[in-house]
Design an enzyme around this catalytic site. Structure first.
Site, PDB file in Angstrom:
ATOM      1  CB  CYS A  76      -0.895   0.002   1.238  1.00 49.79           C
ATOM      2  SG  CYS A  76      -1.833   1.532   1.414  1.00 49.79           S
ATOM      3  N   GLY A  77       0.902   1.971  -1.069  1.00 54.69           N
ATOM      4  CA  GLY A  77       1.851   3.071  -1.228  1.00 54.69           C
ATOM      5  C   GLY A  77       1.656   4.191  -0.223  1.00 54.69           C
ATOM      6  CG  ASN A  78      -1.503   6.948  -0.428  1.00 53.24           C
ATOM      7  OD1 ASN A  78      -0.656   7.754  -0.823  1.00 53.24           O
ATOM      8  ND2 ASN A  78      -2.621   6.722  -1.090  1.00 53.24           N
ATOM      9  CD  GLU A 200      -7.304   1.652  -1.850  1.00 46.27           C
ATOM     10  OE1 GLU A 200      -6.932   0.920  -0.914  1.00 46.27           O
ATOM     11  OE2 GLU A 200      -7.241   2.900  -1.851  1.00 46.27           O
ATOM     12  NE  ARG A 201      -6.536  -6.402  -4.105  1.00 39.36           N
ATOM     13  CZ  ARG A 201      -5.490  -7.226  -4.233  1.00 39.36           C
ATOM     14  NH1 ARG A 201      -5.557  -8.287  -5.034  1.00 39.36           N
ATOM     15  NH2 ARG A 201      -4.346  -6.962  -3.600  1.00 39.36           N
ATOM     16  CB  CYS A 210      -5.103   4.382  -4.714  1.00 42.74           C
ATOM     17  SG  CYS A 210      -4.485   2.691  -4.719  1.00 42.74           S
ATOM     18  CB  THR A 212      -0.038   0.775  -5.408  1.00 40.96           C
ATOM     19  OG1 THR A 212      -1.392   0.620  -4.939  1.00 40.96           O
ATOM     20  CG2 THR A 212       0.943   0.404  -4.308  1.00 40.96           C
TER      21      THR A 212
HETATM   22  N1  LIG Z   1      -4.512   2.471  -1.164  1.00 42.84           N
HETATM   23  C1  LIG Z   1      -3.389   1.629  -1.297  1.00 42.84           C
HETATM   24  C2  LIG Z   1      -3.651   0.267  -1.913  1.00 42.84           C
HETATM   25  C3  LIG Z   1      -3.906  -0.686  -0.806  1.00 42.84           C
HETATM   26  C4  LIG Z   1      -4.077  -2.054  -1.288  1.00 42.84           C
HETATM   27  C5  LIG Z   1      -5.281  -2.189  -2.210  1.00 42.84           C
HETATM   28  N2  LIG Z   1      -6.498  -1.813  -1.507  1.00 42.84           N
HETATM   29  C6  LIG Z   1      -5.342  -3.636  -2.624  1.00 42.84           C
HETATM   30  O1  LIG Z   1      -5.854  -4.459  -1.866  1.00 42.84           O
HETATM   31  O2  LIG Z   1      -4.843  -3.915  -3.716  1.00 42.84           O
HETATM   32  C7  LIG Z   1      -2.213   2.339  -1.890  1.00 42.84           C
HETATM   33  O3  LIG Z   1      -2.016   3.495  -1.477  1.00 42.84           O
HETATM   34  O4  LIG Z   1      -1.472   1.752  -2.670  1.00 42.84           O
END
Ligand SMILES: N[C@@H](CCC[C@H](N)C(=O)O)C(=O)O
Length: 280
Positions: A76-78, A200-201, A210, A212
């Site tokens: 999770c990038g953030n 977002e998954r 998000c 990533t």
């Molecule tokens: N918000 C996040 C991504 C977190 C993971 C995403 N919800 C998943 O399950 O793929 C980010 O900042 O990257």
């Protein structure tokens, strides 16, 4: 232990609960349910995800990242920027650090004020443009993995997108089964600025940012339009994230490396958790 401290933090509007669990202070075995209950807005603290800091011999620390639905995610990038600032402030790591995620080792540097810059794992599964049918209409997308799976769809009017409906239909599309995917819609604002909205998954909703997803969208723009590094992403929160990258091409394949994500990692508050926060 019935009470313990946590930080509530925000990376560009993506918000997280962060707990130093190196001494296993979390008094529950079902951490997925623990995460789901804590992240449930209005019933508890409320957040897009939960970060548990743990020990490892491979880096300064290790983390477990849970989405708000209780699912584990590789990266999770953030939250990574928030975890780095949490580790620095709590003397778990120095201003330059590394930590272990399920996507691999992340390197982080504390910048001025509340800014943090992270080096993400090399993007993978970078596919050329493809098309799926959504409600009998063709949707063109680029898919890639920036620690977690993403699809990037370009649109002329990002505000007009029915993000929840389109996001759900694509996130659960058979093409991306069984892991599913995060869904990003982008519009190009200028040569090196893109607007982005993300379904977002694991949150199963639009989030204010998000990390990533911004990386995936920036690299899709770099792949399609040769947009030079650095690329700015204007997120739903109105804040920007900056993506730096290097790119090489061989055998008609783009390879991205030295990919960095920079942005804020704000401390909203430090709190003390009562059992009522998750035992309901
Ligand atoms: N918000 C996040 C991504 C977190 C993971 C995403 N919800 C998943 O399950 O793929 C980010 O900042 O990257």
């Amino acid at each position: 232990m019935e009470k313990f401290f946590f930080y509530k933090m925000s990376g560009c509007g993506n918000d997280f609960i962060i707990i130093d669990n190196r001494n296993s202070i979390v008094p529950e075995n079902n951490l997925s349910e623990f995460a789901r209950k804590l992240c449930f807005r209005r019933m508890s603290v409320g957040a897009d995800g939960l970060v548990l800091i743990e020990n490892t011999s491979r880096a300064d620390f290790k983390w477990q990242f849970y989405n708000s639905d209780g699912s584990l995610a590789e990266m999770c990038g953030n939250a990574a920027r928030c975890a780095a600032r949490f580790a620095y402030i709590n003397k778990i790591a120095d201003s330059q650090m590394s930590f272990e995620t399920q996507a691999g080792i992340i390197f982080a540097q504390i910048m001025e004020q509340e800014n943090v810059k992270i080096k993400i794992t090399d993007p993978k599964d970078i596919k050329d443009k493809d098309i799926i049918k959504v409600n009998n209409s063709p949707v063109e997308f680029i898919s890639l993995n920036t620690g977690v799976p993403h699809v990037v769809i370009e649109t002329s009017d990002i505000k007009a997108v029915d993000l929840i409906k389109m996001g759900k239909d694509i996130r659960f599309h058979e093409k991306f089964a069984p892991a599913g995917t995060n869904v990003n819609f982008i519009s190009r604002k200028s040569d090196n600025i893109i607007s982005i909205r993300t379904y977002e998954r694991g949150v199963e909703n639009e989030t204010l940012a998000c990390g990533t997803g911004c990386v995936a969208s920036a690299l899709a723009a770099a792949k399609e339009y040769n947009v030079p590094s650095p690329i700015q992403c204007l997120t739903k929160s109105g804040n920007y994230l900056t993506i730096y990258y290097s790119k090489s091409r061989s055998d008609n394949q783009d390879t991205f490396y030295n990919v960095f994500l920079q942005g804020d990692a704000r401390i909203i508050y430090k709190g003390e958790l009562n059992k009522d926060a998750w035992n309901w």
